[in-house]
Design a protein around this motif. Structure first.
Motif, PDB file in Angstrom:
ATOM      1  N   PRO A  36     -29.646  94.756   0.439  1.00 36.44           N
ATOM      2  CA  PRO A  36     -28.239  94.432   0.695  1.00 36.44           C
ATOM      3  C   PRO A  36     -27.713  93.202  -0.051  1.00 36.44           C
ATOM      4  N   ALA A  37     -28.570  92.474  -0.761  1.00 35.76           N
ATOM      5  CA  ALA A  37     -28.103  91.309  -1.525  1.00 35.76           C
ATOM      6  C   ALA A  37     -27.286  91.787  -2.716  1.00 35.76           C
ATOM      7  N   VAL A  38     -26.047  91.301  -2.819  1.00 39.62           N
ATOM      8  CA  VAL A  38     -25.141  91.711  -3.892  1.00 39.62           C
ATOM      9  C   VAL A  38     -24.469  90.482  -4.488  1.00 39.62           C
ATOM     10  N   ALA A  39     -23.840  90.692  -5.632  1.00 42.30           N
ATOM     11  CA  ALA A  39     -23.012  89.665  -6.248  1.00 42.30           C
ATOM     12  C   ALA A  39     -21.718  90.327  -6.705  1.00 42.30           C
ATOM     13  N   VAL A  40     -20.657  89.533  -6.738  1.00 41.14           N
ATOM     14  CA  VAL A  40     -19.365  90.024  -7.211  1.00 41.14           C
ATOM     15  C   VAL A  40     -18.787  89.023  -8.195  1.00 41.14           C
ATOM     16  N   SER A  41     -17.902  89.525  -9.048  1.00 35.16           N
ATOM     17  CA  SER A  41     -17.136  88.616  -9.902  1.00 35.16           C
ATOM     18  C   SER A  41     -15.768  89.219 -10.144  1.00 35.16           C
ATOM     19  N   GLY A  42     -14.820  88.328 -10.319  1.00 36.12           N
ATOM     20  CA  GLY A  42     -13.450  88.723 -10.580  1.00 36.12           C
ATOM     21  C   GLY A  42     -12.776  87.588 -11.316  1.00 36.12           C
ATOM     22  N   GLU A  43     -11.476  87.570 -11.298  1.00 34.92           N
ATOM     23  CA  GLU A  43     -10.697  86.584 -12.028  1.00 34.92           C
ATOM     24  C   GLU A  43     -11.106  85.156 -11.658  1.00 34.92           C
ATOM     25  N   TRP A  44     -11.876  84.525 -12.517  1.00 32.57           N
ATOM     26  CA  TRP A  44     -12.334  83.148 -12.356  1.00 32.57           C
ATOM     27  C   TRP A  44     -13.010  82.912 -11.006  1.00 32.57           C
ATOM     28  N   PHE A  45     -13.817  83.900 -10.583  1.00 33.29           N
ATOM     29  CA  PHE A  45     -14.508  83.825  -9.301  1.00 33.29           C
ATOM     30  C   PHE A  45     -15.818  84.587  -9.402  1.00 33.29           C
ATOM     31  N   THR A  46     -16.864  84.027  -8.837  1.00 33.96           N
ATOM     32  CA  THR A  46     -18.145  84.716  -8.719  1.00 33.96           C
ATOM     33  C   THR A  46     -18.757  84.330  -7.377  1.00 33.96           C
ATOM     34  N   ALA A  47     -19.454  85.274  -6.757  1.00 33.36           N
ATOM     35  CA  ALA A  47     -20.016  85.002  -5.427  1.00 33.36           C
ATOM     36  C   ALA A  47     -21.218  85.903  -5.158  1.00 33.36           C
TER      37      ALA A  47
ATOM     38  N   ASN B 249     -17.717  98.242 -11.944  1.00 29.42           N
ATOM     39  CA  ASN B 249     -16.420  97.792 -11.454  1.00 29.42           C
ATOM     40  C   ASN B 249     -16.027  98.661 -10.272  1.00 29.42           C
ATOM     41  N   VAL B 250     -15.445  98.012  -9.255  1.00 26.57           N
ATOM     42  CA  VAL B 250     -14.987  98.728  -8.076  1.00 26.57           C
ATOM     43  C   VAL B 250     -13.586  98.249  -7.714  1.00 26.57           C
ATOM     44  N   ASP B 251     -12.853  99.122  -7.074  1.00 32.55           N
ATOM     45  CA  ASP B 251     -11.542  98.777  -6.529  1.00 32.55           C
ATOM     46  C   ASP B 251     -11.791  98.129  -5.176  1.00 32.55           C
ATOM     47  N   ALA B 252     -11.283  96.937  -4.964  1.00 29.61           N
ATOM     48  CA  ALA B 252     -11.561  96.205  -3.732  1.00 29.61           C
ATOM     49  C   ALA B 252     -10.358  95.372  -3.338  1.00 29.61           C
ATOM     50  N   TYR B 253     -10.419  94.873  -2.130  1.00 31.15           N
ATOM     51  CA  TYR B 253      -9.466  93.838  -1.724  1.00 31.15           C
ATOM     52  C   TYR B 253     -10.187  92.852  -0.829  1.00 31.15           C
ATOM     53  N   TYR B 254      -9.685  91.609  -0.822  1.00 32.59           N
ATOM     54  CA  TYR B 254     -10.306  90.490  -0.118  1.00 32.59           C
ATOM     55  C   TYR B 254      -9.542  90.171   1.154  1.00 32.59           C
ATOM     56  N   GLU B 255     -10.311  89.832   2.185  1.00 29.53           N
ATOM     57  CA  GLU B 255      -9.745  89.353   3.446  1.00 29.53           C
ATOM     58  C   GLU B 255     -10.850  88.681   4.260  1.00 29.53           C
ATOM     59  N   ASP B 256     -10.574  87.500   4.786  1.00 35.04           N
ATOM     60  CA  ASP B 256     -11.479  86.814   5.721  1.00 35.04           C
ATOM     61  C   ASP B 256     -12.924  86.705   5.237  1.00 35.04           C
ATOM     62  N   GLY B 257     -13.102  86.269   3.984  1.00 36.44           N
ATOM     63  CA  GLY B 257     -14.452  86.031   3.486  1.00 36.44           C
ATOM     64  C   GLY B 257     -15.218  87.278   3.090  1.00 36.44           C
ATOM     65  N   ALA B 258     -14.526  88.386   2.898  1.00 35.61           N
ATOM     66  CA  ALA B 258     -15.196  89.637   2.529  1.00 35.61           C
ATOM     67  C   ALA B 258     -14.308  90.469   1.612  1.00 35.61           C
ATOM     68  N   PHE B 259     -14.955  91.296   0.802  1.00 37.34           N
ATOM     69  CA  PHE B 259     -14.267  92.315   0.026  1.00 37.34           C
ATOM     70  C   PHE B 259     -14.526  93.659   0.677  1.00 37.34           C
TER      71      PHE B 259
ATOM     72  N   GLU C 134      -4.363  85.285  -2.855  1.00 38.42           N
ATOM     73  CA  GLU C 134      -3.382  85.517  -3.926  1.00 38.42           C
ATOM     74  C   GLU C 134      -3.975  86.383  -5.030  1.00 38.42           C
ATOM     75  N   ARG C 135      -5.237  86.147  -5.365  1.00 34.86           N
ATOM     76  CA  ARG C 135      -5.872  86.886  -6.456  1.00 34.86           C
ATOM     77  C   ARG C 135      -6.380  88.256  -6.033  1.00 34.86           C
ATOM     78  N   PHE C 136      -6.980  88.323  -4.838  1.00 34.96           N
ATOM     79  CA  PHE C 136      -7.725  89.530  -4.464  1.00 34.96           C
ATOM     80  C   PHE C 136      -7.273  90.177  -3.161  1.00 34.96           C
ATOM     81  N   GLY C 137      -6.240  89.651  -2.526  1.00 38.17           N
ATOM     82  CA  GLY C 137      -5.767  90.226  -1.272  1.00 38.17           C
ATOM     83  C   GLY C 137      -4.881  91.438  -1.499  1.00 38.17           C
TER      84      GLY C 137
END
Length: 141
Positions: free
Chosen positions: A64-75, A36-46, A14-17
């Motif tokens: 290759p280790a990265v982190a992401v954050s978005g609307e009330w989400f960090t990973a 900041n990057v333009d992304a979309y989420y699907e199946d455990g990945a952006f 709902e938030r990132f798809g």
């Protein structure tokens, strides 16, 4: 930490798809970088459309280790260069990206004849999601 559930995946979709701005952090030689990057989420990945020779892709190649954050989400996760957008094996995800990013993908900014027009997959390992006052600790592996 709990495995990704239907409930948490639904919230993430709902938030990132869709066309979403997220922050992407990389690190090389103990120096962090974030953008900041333009992304979309699907199946455990952006998924991100980018240039394969960009700074972020060079950094991910080194670490290759990265982190992401978005609307009330960090990973945290792993950045994977899927290579040229036009490769046959990328057609499934490229078609989805054309749909999700339809508002801007063909505005002249992207050169789809350039083999360095690439797809970055950010495969998530673990993350924290907040929704309706609940904190979800998610294992994506």
């Amino acid at each position: 930490m709990e495995k990704l559930s239907k409930e948490t995946d639904k919230i993430l979709l709902e938030r990132f798809g869709k066309d979403s701005i997220i922050s992407l952090a990389t690190a090389v030689d103990n120096t962090p970088y974030v953008r900041n990057v333009d992304a979309y989420y699907e199946d455990g990945a952006f998924y991100v459309l980018t240039h394969g020779l960009s700074g972020k892709m060079k950094q991910i190649e080194q670490n290759p280790a990265v982190a992401v954050s978005g609307e009330w989400f960090t990973a945290q996760g792993k950045g994977i260069n899927l290579g040229y957008f036009g490769k046959a094996e990328n057609s499934h995800i490229a078609d989805k990206m054309r749909d999700v990013f339809s508002a801007w993908i063909d505005n002249g900014h992207n050169d789809f004849d350039d083999i360095n027009t690439s797809i970055l997959c950010i495969k998530l390992n673990c993350g924290i999601l907040f929704s309706s006052g609940v904190r979800y600790e998610i294992d994506f592996t």
